[in-house]
Design a protein around this motif. Structure first.
Motif, short mmCIF file in Angstrom:
data_model
loop_
_atom_site.label_atom_id
_atom_site.label_comp_id
_atom_site.label_asym_id
_atom_site.label_seq_id
_atom_site.Cartn_x
_atom_site.Cartn_y
_atom_site.Cartn_z
N GLY A 178 0.83 -1.21 0.00
CA GLY A 178 0.00 0.00 0.00
C GLY A 178 0.87 1.26 0.00
N ASP A 179 2.16 1.07 -0.28
CA ASP A 179 3.10 2.18 -0.20
C ASP A 179 2.68 3.37 -1.08
N ALA A 180 2.28 3.06 -2.33
CA ALA A 180 1.92 4.14 -3.25
C ALA A 180 0.69 4.88 -2.73
N ARG A 181 -0.26 4.11 -2.15
CA ARG A 181 -1.49 4.73 -1.62
C ARG A 181 -1.15 5.66 -0.44
N VAL A 182 -0.24 5.19 0.44
CA VAL A 182 0.13 6.00 1.61
C VAL A 182 0.86 7.27 1.14
N LYS A 183 1.70 7.13 0.11
CA LYS A 183 2.41 8.31 -0.43
C LYS A 183 1.40 9.31 -0.99
N HIS A 184 0.40 8.79 -1.70
CA HIS A 184 -0.64 9.65 -2.27
C HIS A 184 -1.37 10.39 -1.15
N TRP A 185 -1.69 9.66 -0.08
CA TRP A 185 -2.37 10.26 1.09
C TRP A 185 -1.50 11.39 1.66
N TYR A 186 -0.21 11.10 1.86
CA TYR A 186 0.72 12.08 2.42
C TYR A 186 0.79 13.33 1.52
N THR A 187 0.90 13.10 0.21
CA THR A 187 1.05 14.22 -0.71
C THR A 187 -0.18 15.11 -0.74
N TRP A 188 -1.35 14.48 -0.77
CA TRP A 188 -2.58 15.24 -1.03
C TRP A 188 -3.39 15.57 0.21
N GLN A 189 -2.93 15.17 1.39
CA GLN A 189 -3.81 15.31 2.54
C GLN A 189 -4.16 16.75 2.88
N SER A 190 -3.37 17.70 2.40
CA SER A 190 -3.71 19.09 2.69
C SER A 190 -4.79 19.62 1.75
N MET A 191 -5.06 18.89 0.64
CA MET A 191 -6.02 19.40 -0.35
C MET A 191 -7.01 18.32 -0.78
N PRO A 192 -7.83 17.81 0.16
CA PRO A 192 -8.72 16.70 -0.22
C PRO A 192 -9.73 17.08 -1.31
N GLY A 193 -10.17 18.35 -1.33
CA GLY A 193 -11.15 18.78 -2.33
C GLY A 193 -10.53 18.72 -3.73
N LEU A 194 -9.34 19.26 -3.86
CA LEU A 194 -8.67 19.26 -5.16
C LEU A 194 -8.33 17.82 -5.58
#
Ligand code: HEM
Length: 492
Positions: A199-215
């Motif tokens: 799930g590494d890629a998913r966790v990275k995606h979460w980390y990257t985008w967590q400040s902008m869930p709407g976008l």
């Protein structure tokens, strides 16, 4: 004279400025970088480049315990805030940023238990399946750990060079599939890649985008986005595995109505009997969700933590020596078997201290565990916050807080856990968030402890461990000169 189009443009510009100003004002007493108070793009640029976690540690040193990291987001480094933000009753629900952890396939967004935001649903779920993870049922999984550890030892003996993390990930899939579904998989035996399961890629995606869930939703999950049309037709591997096992087991039940299988209870059979007893509150979708979460949440986390533990042991030969003598003493006095049992390793204090220390310095999760302040607002560690504010404990700061862990908090020193008196140890334990905390604490933490406490002594008793010159690779030499307890050579 102002034309009607410029009137609307002016009105729009004034409206946008007013909105930015009011968002800025809302948390203006909280210090932090000026840009962070204006826009979430500040944090996004740092998470995207992978520098946010280090920057956050420095920001707390500069601004203190509360740092504004977004127009509506605050990071907290005061350990006193942990029991409030991660309370046992879950008053602070998970923030909207958890939606970025969900995956999209075939136009459908699917989540895991980790990203559930509805606390009532979580309570119902825990009532139904919580007992599968309870300590009283823990030993049900011990034969599965032993079986998979035997395979790990065999695999290490067979291979010449390999990455320890890869081996631990293969160990983890084989163990989870056995414990969850009573299924034998051959990741260790055939040296099969676990890439599709990670799930590494998913966790990275979460980390990257967590400040902008709407976008993130607009760009990746909205039907208008190109990503939506390109979404994979198949669910992520762990969801597919979980659904297939669920379907098979449900079919088995309906083929043998009223009949129970003769196999020992596994996680899935426990989930299914829990769901049967709580039919009205737990849906089938939720059960599939909890099954896939079991694999997704337990896979990378445990593999990484066992690998990091061995890494720290090799980096600190004095600690390794002390652990070896704890194991040797226990073996000599008959308190430890060569195939260690949980009730034996559970009593090894130095081993326990090593795990705590590893997880303190190397907690697996990089994304912030963001929570939302409840509607009426709340006091957190002596400061008031309006309802709806996103708050997160900076785990890296709290885990290295010198007031709690001592002046040498940056050092790997397991002894700190043994030297502390009862009160001090309790305050260190309260400040630990490696497994999360409060109501949403890791459901699989006891299973993780079972695996880790058995795996490290077993590996150390079977192999001599040392670094090789090529980083990240492990070389295993079948014992040329077995020592007192018959170890082979394992180099890392
Ligand atoms: C060393 C190993 C592990 C670590 C470091 C770890 C860490 C965590 C953390 C930090 C959370 C909380 C996330 C949050 O607050 O958003 C969590 C949740 C969870 N973990 Fe683990 N975990 C580990 C092993 C496991 C295992 C082996 C399983 C299952 C067999 C598991 C199942 C779960 C589940 C289901 C949740 C969601 C709980 C909830 O949201 O209420 N974990 N884990």
């Amino acid at each position: 004279m102002i034309s009607s189009s410029s009137f609307w443009l002016w009105s729009l510009a004034i409206g946008v400025l007013a909105a930015v100003y009011f968002r800025y004002r809302r948390l203006s007493p909280v210090p932090g970088p000026f840009l962070a108070a204006l826009t979430d793009l500040w944090r996004f640029s740092l998470t995207r480049s992978g520098h946010f976690s280090d920057t956050l540690v420095d920001l707390h040193t500069r601004y203190g315990a509360f740092v504004r990291i977004g127009p509506n987001a605050v990071s907290i480094s005061d350990p006193a805030a942990v029991p409030t933000v991660h309370s046992m009753h879950g008053e602070f629900r998970k923030a909207d940023s958890y939606s970025t952890l969900r995956a999209l396939f075939n136009g459908k967004v699917i989540g895991t238990v980790v990203d559930l935001q509805d606390e009532n649903e979580v309570s119902a779920l825990k009532r139904a399946v919580g007992s599968a993870f309870a300590t009283r049922n823990l030993l049900d999984y011990e034969p599965d750990v032993d079986h998979t550890l035997d395979r790990l030892v065999q695999a290490i003996r067979k291979r010449r060079t390999f990455s320890l993390l890869d081996a631990m990930q293969q160990f983890q899939v084989d163990f989870l599939m056995k414990a969850a579904f009573s299924r034998d998989t051959d990741y260790l035996e055939t040296n099969r890649s676990t890439y599709e399961i990670s799930g590494d890629a998913r966790v990275k995606h979460w980390y990257t985008w967590q400040s902008m869930p709407g976008l993130e939703w607009l760009l990746f999950k909205s039907p208008l986005s190109p990503a939506w049309h390109r979404s994979p037709p198949k669910p992520p591997a762990w969801t597919a595995m979980a659904s297939a096992e669920y379907d098979k087991r449900v079919k088995l039940h309906s083929d043998k109505p009223g009949g129970r299988e003769s196999r020992k209870p596994d996680l899935l059979s426990k989930y299914l009997s829990g769901a049967e007893q709580h039919k009205d509150s737990v849906s089938q979708t939720t059960i599939v969700r909890v099954i896939s979460s079991t694999i997704a949440a337990g896979f990378d986390t445990s593999a990484y933590t066992i690998t990091m533990t061995l890494y720290y042991l090799l980096k600190h030969p004095a600690v390794l020596k002390k652990l070896r003598s704890e194991l040797d003493d226990a073996l000599d006095s008959g308190r430890l078997s060569r195939r260690p049992r949980f009730n034996e390793v559970d009593k090894l204090d130095y081993l326990e201290a090593i795990f705590k220390e590893t997880m303190r310095l190397q907690p697996f999760l990089k994304p912030l565990l963001e929570r939302e302040v409840p509607a009426g607002g709340a006091d957190i560690a002596g400061r008031s916050f309006p309802g709806g504010t996103t708050v997160a404990i900076s785990v890296l700061n709290v885990h290295r807080d010198t007031a709690v862990f001592g002046k040498d908090a940056d050092e790997f020193r397991p002894e700190r856990w043994l030297e502390a008196d009862h009160q001090h140890r309790a305050s260190m334990e309260r400040s630990m968030l490696a497994f999360g905390g409060g109501k949403r604490v890791c459901m699989g933490r006891h299973i993780a402890a079972l695996e880790m406490r058995k795996a490290i002594p077993r590996l150390l008793m079977e192999f001599d461990v040392s670094f090789t010159r090529s980083a990240n690779r492990v070389t295993a030499n079948p014992a040329s000169q077995p020592d007192l307890i018959g170890r082979s050579k394992l180099c890392l």
